[in-house]
Design a protein around this motif. Structure first.
Motif, PDB file in Angstrom:
ATOM      1  N   ARG A 268      29.819   2.195 -34.223  1.00 21.13           N
ATOM      2  CA  ARG A 268      28.895   1.136 -34.611  1.00 21.13           C
ATOM      3  C   ARG A 268      27.574   1.694 -35.139  1.00 21.13           C
ATOM      4  NH1 ARG A 268      30.767  -1.765 -36.209  1.00 21.13           N
ATOM      5  NH2 ARG A 268      31.684  -3.266 -34.779  1.00 21.13           N
ATOM      6  N   ALA A 269      27.202   2.883 -34.712  1.00 16.51           N
ATOM      7  CA  ALA A 269      25.947   3.484 -35.180  1.00 16.51           C
ATOM      8  C   ALA A 269      25.987   3.812 -36.666  1.00 16.51           C
ATOM      9  CB  ALA A 269      25.645   4.747 -34.375  1.00 16.51           C
ATOM     10  N   GLN A 270      27.187   3.934 -37.222  1.00 11.63           N
ATOM     11  CA  GLN A 270      27.286   4.323 -38.630  1.00 11.63           C
ATOM     12  C   GLN A 270      28.134   3.397 -39.481  1.00 11.63           C
ATOM     13  OE1 GLN A 270      29.140   8.194 -38.569  1.00 11.63           O
ATOM     14  NE2 GLN A 270      30.823   7.521 -37.269  1.00 11.63           N
ATOM     15  N   SER A 271      28.702   2.354 -38.883  1.00 13.14           N
ATOM     16  CA  SER A 271      29.610   1.497 -39.638  1.00 13.14           C
ATOM     17  C   SER A 271      29.672   0.098 -39.042  1.00 13.14           C
ATOM     18  CB  SER A 271      31.020   2.116 -39.625  1.00 13.14           C
ATOM     19  OG  SER A 271      31.989   1.216 -40.131  1.00 13.14           O
ATOM     20  N   ALA A 272      29.949  -0.891 -39.907  1.00  7.52           N
ATOM     21  CA  ALA A 272      30.158  -2.265 -39.460  1.00  7.52           C
ATOM     22  C   ALA A 272      31.645  -2.564 -39.309  1.00  7.52           C
ATOM     23  CB  ALA A 272      29.534  -3.242 -40.455  1.00  7.52           C
ATOM     24  N   LEU A 273      32.467  -1.523 -39.231  1.00  4.36           N
ATOM     25  CA  LEU A 273      33.909  -1.684 -39.065  1.00  4.36           C
ATOM     26  C   LEU A 273      34.206  -2.629 -37.906  1.00  4.36           C
ATOM     27  CD1 LEU A 273      36.864  -0.647 -39.680  1.00  4.36           C
ATOM     28  CD2 LEU A 273      36.425   1.126 -37.968  1.00  4.36           C
ATOM     29  N   PRO A 274      34.955  -3.717 -38.130  1.00  4.72           N
ATOM     30  CA  PRO A 274      35.280  -4.636 -37.032  1.00  4.72           C
ATOM     31  C   PRO A 274      35.996  -3.911 -35.893  1.00  4.72           C
ATOM     32  CG  PRO A 274      35.804  -5.651 -39.136  1.00  4.72           C
ATOM     33  CD  PRO A 274      35.479  -4.209 -39.426  1.00  4.72           C
ATOM     34  N   ILE A 275      35.566  -4.189 -34.678  1.00  5.44           N
ATOM     35  CA  ILE A 275      36.151  -3.555 -33.495  1.00  5.44           C
ATOM     36  C   ILE A 275      36.640  -4.620 -32.531  1.00  5.44           C
ATOM     37  CG2 ILE A 275      35.716  -2.083 -31.485  1.00  5.44           C
ATOM     38  CD1 ILE A 275      33.512  -0.693 -33.090  1.00  5.44           C
ATOM     39  N   LEU A 276      37.922  -4.548 -32.188  1.00  6.13           N
ATOM     40  CA  LEU A 276      38.502  -5.411 -31.158  1.00  6.13           C
ATOM     41  C   LEU A 276      38.835  -4.519 -29.973  1.00  6.13           C
ATOM     42  CD1 LEU A 276      41.212  -8.158 -31.652  1.00  6.13           C
ATOM     43  CD2 LEU A 276      41.218  -6.647 -29.675  1.00  6.13           C
ATOM     44  N   MET A 277      38.222  -4.786 -28.827  1.00  3.79           N
ATOM     45  CA  MET A 277      38.414  -3.932 -27.669  1.00  3.79           C
ATOM     46  C   MET A 277      39.447  -4.516 -26.710  1.00  3.79           C
ATOM     47  SD  MET A 277      34.689  -2.258 -26.880  1.00  3.79           S
ATOM     48  CE  MET A 277      35.492  -0.724 -26.389  1.00  3.79           C
ATOM     49  N   LEU A 278      40.266  -3.638 -26.139  1.00  2.00           N
ATOM     50  CA  LEU A 278      41.247  -4.015 -25.137  1.00  2.00           C
ATOM     51  C   LEU A 278      40.656  -3.649 -23.777  1.00  2.00           C
ATOM     52  CD1 LEU A 278      44.483  -2.637 -26.857  1.00  2.00           C
ATOM     53  CD2 LEU A 278      43.486  -4.932 -27.027  1.00  2.00           C
ATOM     54  N   THR A 279      40.453  -4.649 -22.923  1.00  2.76           N
ATOM     55  CA  THR A 279      39.774  -4.414 -21.656  1.00  2.76           C
ATOM     56  C   THR A 279      40.695  -4.669 -20.468  1.00  2.76           C
ATOM     57  OG1 THR A 279      38.983  -6.674 -21.292  1.00  2.76           O
ATOM     58  CG2 THR A 279      37.683  -5.283 -22.758  1.00  2.76           C
ATOM     59  N   ALA A 280      40.260  -4.200 -19.311  1.00  2.00           N
ATOM     60  CA  ALA A 280      41.012  -4.449 -18.081  1.00  2.00           C
ATOM     61  C   ALA A 280      41.044  -5.943 -17.807  1.00  2.00           C
ATOM     62  CB  ALA A 280      40.361  -3.706 -16.922  1.00  2.00           C
ATOM     63  N   ALA A 281      42.117  -6.397 -17.169  1.00  2.00           N
ATOM     64  CA  ALA A 281      42.313  -7.824 -16.930  1.00  2.00           C
ATOM     65  C   ALA A 281      41.122  -8.434 -16.199  1.00  2.00           C
ATOM     66  CB  ALA A 281      43.598  -8.039 -16.125  1.00  2.00           C
ATOM     67  N   ASP A 282      40.522  -9.463 -16.832  1.00  2.00           N
ATOM     68  CA  ASP A 282      39.449 -10.256 -16.217  1.00  2.00           C
ATOM     69  C   ASP A 282      38.249  -9.423 -15.763  1.00  2.00           C
ATOM     70  OD1 ASP A 282      40.960 -12.592 -16.538  1.00  2.00           O
ATOM     71  OD2 ASP A 282      42.057 -12.175 -14.690  1.00  2.00           O
ATOM     72  N   ASP A 283      38.012  -8.286 -16.403  1.00  2.00           N
ATOM     73  CA  ASP A 283      36.859  -7.465 -16.026  1.00  2.00           C
ATOM     74  C   ASP A 283      35.665  -7.872 -16.886  1.00  2.00           C
ATOM     75  OD1 ASP A 283      34.971  -5.545 -15.447  1.00  2.00           O
ATOM     76  OD2 ASP A 283      36.461  -3.956 -15.188  1.00  2.00           O
ATOM     77  N   ILE A 284      34.798  -8.713 -16.328  1.00  2.00           N
ATOM     78  CA  ILE A 284      33.667  -9.239 -17.078  1.00  2.00           C
ATOM     79  C   ILE A 284      32.704  -8.136 -17.483  1.00  2.00           C
ATOM     80  CG2 ILE A 284      32.323  -9.750 -15.007  1.00  2.00           C
ATOM     81  CD1 ILE A 284      32.430 -11.815 -18.258  1.00  2.00           C
ATOM     82  N   VAL A 285      32.595  -7.088 -16.659  1.00  2.00           N
ATOM     83  CA  VAL A 285      31.682  -5.990 -16.978  1.00  2.00           C
ATOM     84  C   VAL A 285      32.106  -5.309 -18.271  1.00  2.00           C
ATOM     85  CG1 VAL A 285      30.790  -3.766 -16.225  1.00  2.00           C
ATOM     86  CG2 VAL A 285      31.066  -5.620 -14.570  1.00  2.00           C
ATOM     87  N   ASP A 286      33.405  -5.035 -18.424  1.00  2.00           N
ATOM     88  CA  ASP A 286      33.897  -4.409 -19.648  1.00  2.00           C
ATOM     89  C   ASP A 286      33.564  -5.254 -20.863  1.00  2.00           C
ATOM     90  OD1 ASP A 286      34.872  -2.293 -18.260  1.00  2.00           O
ATOM     91  OD2 ASP A 286      36.996  -2.712 -18.597  1.00  2.00           O
ATOM     92  N   ARG A 287      33.747  -6.571 -20.750  1.00  2.00           N
ATOM     93  CA  ARG A 287      33.500  -7.448 -21.887  1.00  2.00           C
ATOM     94  C   ARG A 287      32.016  -7.461 -22.256  1.00  2.00           C
ATOM     95  NH1 ARG A 287      36.298 -12.958 -20.254  1.00  2.00           N
ATOM     96  NH2 ARG A 287      36.229 -12.104 -18.147  1.00  2.00           N
TER      97      ARG A 287
END
Length: 246
Positions: free
Chosen positions: A70-89
């Motif tokens: 993100r520091a060098q690009s606006a490339l769309p990023i979709l993150m895969l997170t641990a189930a129901d982990d609000i902190v990760d989101r």
């Protein structure tokens, strides 16, 4: 027809293969990487249209990778997170991820979210990177330029321009929210309305994702993000864009 060039970064070989096989059958060009170094090698050879990035990986984790991308690009990023982990989101959104999906997930939902992100990442009428470049070459309508504090949002070109004329990094999600504000000046918009206007109705309003995204935008458009004058908080109601007075 190529639906988009994707890179899947996950340390689980079976999951990478499953995602690649499924999305490949639906017209996407897929490359896979087990870690950040393999991702870097892919990007050095050819650009991508979207990155699917797992959070929990040994060594350089998904957050660290997303932060430097993100520091060098606006490339769309979709993150895969641990189930129901609000902190990760929350952390992922603060870093600059555009969307997240919790494991385990339905592949059909993954495909739908990818398509939504790719649509939002392209200027209106541009279906491919080549078409996007052609559209950007057309002089924009001056009326499409909206002042946000000391910066200018160019609605036609999907660009945010700093006071010195340089282009600022702007993700698809951030553009959608700025466009929503630009089209509804001096009007209080609730979180629900912002999600709807930003074409992101599937997000969970109650995890405060809008607040995190607004904070990211304020760091770009406000002289003092801690004391916002352009995008103001209306306590208990939402947010309001106050255009800069001439």
């Amino acid at each position: 027809m190529d639906a988009g060039r994707l890179i899947v970064v996950d340390d689980e070989p079976d999951l990478r293969s499953m995602i690649a096989e499924y999305l490949g059958k639906h017209g996407f060009t897929i490359r896979t990487a087990a870690d950040g170094s393999e991702l870097d090698a892919h990007l050095s050879r050819e650009a991508a249209d979207l990155l699917i990035l797992d959070v929990n990986m040994p060594g350089e984790d998904g957050f660290a990778i997303a932060r430097r991308i993100r520091a060098q690009s606006a490339l769309p990023i979709l993150m895969l997170t641990a189930a129901d982990d609000i902190v990760d989101r929350v952390v992922g959104l603060e870093i600059g991820a555009d969307d997240y999906l919790t494991k385990p997930f339905d592949l059909r939902e993954l495909r739908a979210r990818i398509r939504a992100l790719l649509r939002r990442a392209l200027p209106a009428g541009a279906a491919t990177p080549a078409a996007q470049a052609a559209a950007a070459a057309i002089p924009p309508d001056p009326k499409s330029k909206i002042q946000f504090g000391n910066v200018v949002l160019d609605l036609d070109a999907h660009r945010l321009i700093a006071a010195d004329g340089t282009e600022m990094m702007l993700t698809a999600t951030e553009f959608d929210l700025l466009e929503a504000f630009a089209r509804h000046p001096n009007r209080v918009l609730s979180r629900e309305q912002l999600l709807d206007l930003a074409h992101d109705p599937d997000s969970d309003v109650f995890d405060r994702s809008i607040d995190i995204r607004i904070a990211r935008i304020r760091r770009k458009v406000e002289q003092d993000p801690a004391n916002p004058q352009t995008i103001k908080t209306v306590r208990g109601s939402g947010y309001m864009f106050v255009p800069t007075k001439p």
